[in-house]
Design an enzyme around this catalytic site. Structure first.
Site, PDB file in Angstrom:
ATOM      1  N   LYS A  12     -13.447  32.216   9.233  1.00  0.00           N
ATOM      2  CA  LYS A  12     -12.597  33.222   9.868  1.00  0.00           C
ATOM      3  C   LYS A  12     -13.220  33.637  11.194  1.00  0.00           C
ATOM      4  CE  LYS A  12     -12.206  37.668   8.768  1.00  0.00           C
ATOM      5  NZ  LYS A  12     -12.154  38.387  10.082  1.00  0.00           N
ATOM      6  N   ASP A  24      -8.378  35.250  13.331  1.00  0.00           N
ATOM      7  CA  ASP A  24      -8.037  36.626  12.972  1.00  0.00           C
ATOM      8  C   ASP A  24      -8.029  37.497  14.220  1.00  0.00           C
ATOM      9  OD1 ASP A  24      -7.514  38.889  11.470  1.00  0.00           O
ATOM     10  OD2 ASP A  24      -9.619  39.202  10.920  1.00  0.00           O
ATOM     11  N   LYS A  84      -5.243  39.503  14.980  1.00  0.00           N
ATOM     12  CA  LYS A  84      -4.388  40.666  14.717  1.00  0.00           C
ATOM     13  C   LYS A  84      -3.539  41.005  15.948  1.00  0.00           C
ATOM     14  CE  LYS A  84      -7.499  42.683  11.255  1.00  0.00           C
ATOM     15  NZ  LYS A  84      -8.666  41.782  11.414  1.00  0.00           N
ATOM     16  N   ASP A  90       1.497  43.320  20.316  1.00  0.00           N
ATOM     17  CA  ASP A  90       1.895  43.558  21.706  1.00  0.00           C
ATOM     18  C   ASP A  90       3.400  43.351  21.780  1.00  0.00           C
ATOM     19  OD1 ASP A  90       1.827  43.770  24.602  1.00  0.00           O
ATOM     20  OD2 ASP A  90      -0.265  43.119  24.509  1.00  0.00           O
ATOM     21  N   THR A 136      -8.047  47.464   5.673  1.00  0.00           N
ATOM     22  CA  THR A 136      -8.836  47.855   4.501  1.00  0.00           C
ATOM     23  C   THR A 136      -9.871  48.929   4.825  1.00  0.00           C
ATOM     24  OG1 THR A 136     -10.290  45.958   4.906  1.00  0.00           O
ATOM     25  CG2 THR A 136      -8.535  45.689   3.273  1.00  0.00           C
ATOM     26  N   ARG A 164     -20.048  40.180   4.907  1.00  0.00           N
ATOM     27  CA  ARG A 164     -21.401  40.717   4.751  1.00  0.00           C
ATOM     28  C   ARG A 164     -22.074  40.402   3.417  1.00  0.00           C
ATOM     29  NH1 ARG A 164     -19.572  46.281   7.548  1.00  0.00           N
ATOM     30  NH2 ARG A 164     -17.588  45.380   6.899  1.00  0.00           N
TER      31      ARG A 164
END
Length: 241
Positions: free
Chosen positions: A37, A64, A66, A69, A128, A219
């Site tokens: 990703k 990714d 996102k 616009d 999230t 992580r």
């Protein structure tokens, strides 16, 4: 679980690291995690080179960005992303129906122009990192689950291929929308792991039982003393739910 099992196609490593570190880490855990990703930090620094670097390692790239616009701008950006041969591309559901349709149209046209399979366009519902209080503060009504469902229905009507939601919303979205939208869940934390900035995190097994198709992990692998063992353990949990 053996290397190359179906769990690999359900796991994405969030490579939010300096590019050389991200490539080295992905090369280690690729037997267990099929997607790399590439997020905003890598793409802002390296652009398309970040995408091709992971593709050269055999990773399916989850871009990714996102996108959010006006429709014309998003269509142009999605066209460029599709031309890169990425497998997944994110946009914000809150951009509205016209923008979502433009993203899908652009991604498909860009992929077609270069002979690539079209990427799946995934609409982000509620981040999230947002708590219930945060959701109210940004102007969305109701609990995060209700806001996610409204945005998900809008996105599916606009023709997206899937949705990004927290594991806690996945079960309700699956009941509401049926089997067809691909559900992607970030905020994955093995039991006992630090939550960091994730307000609505859950375990891999929880996400699988809730109906998630693709789980994003960052992580818990980056910070592990043994990243390969951490990736293997997560893949095993996904396999057996």
């Amino acid at each position: 679980m053996t290397e190359g099992s179906p769990a690999r196609e359900r796991l994405a490593l969030a490579v939010d690291l300096p590019l050389d570190q991200g490539l080295a880490l992905y090369a280690q855990v690729a037997p267990f995690m099929g997607y790399a990703k590439v997020g905003l930090s890598l793409f802002v620094e390296h652009g398309p080179a970040a995408v091709t670097a992971f593709q050269k390692l055999g990773g399916r790239v989850f871009l990714d960005l996102k996108l959010h616009d006006i429709p014309n701008t998003v269509e142009l950006a999605a066209t460029r992303a599709g031309a890169l041969g990425v497998a997944l591309l994110t946009v914000h559901a809150a951009g509205g129906e016209a923008m979502l349709k433009a993203a899908v149209r652009g991604a498909r046209e860009g992929a077609r122009s270069q002979g690539h399979p079209p990427p799946r366009v995934l609409a982000v519902t509620v981040l999230t990192s947002l708590s219930a209080e945060d959701v109210t503060a940004v102007g969305l009504t109701g609990a995060p689950e209700a806001a996610a469902q409204r945005l998900a229905q809008l996105a599916v009507r606009a023709g997206v291929d899937g949705l990004v939601c927290s594991p806690r919303e996945a079960e309700g979205l699956r009941r509401l929308l049926g089997p067809s939208p691909l559900l992607c869940t970030p905020g994955i934390r093995p039991a006992g792991a630090e939550l960091g900035d994730q307000a609505r995190a859950e375990t891999p097994a929880f996400a699988v039982r809730a109906g998630a198709d693709v789980l994003v992990v960052g992580r818990p692998v980056h910070a592990a003393a043994d990243p390969v063992a951490a990736a293997r353990a997560i893949a095993t949990e996904v396999s057996f739910g």
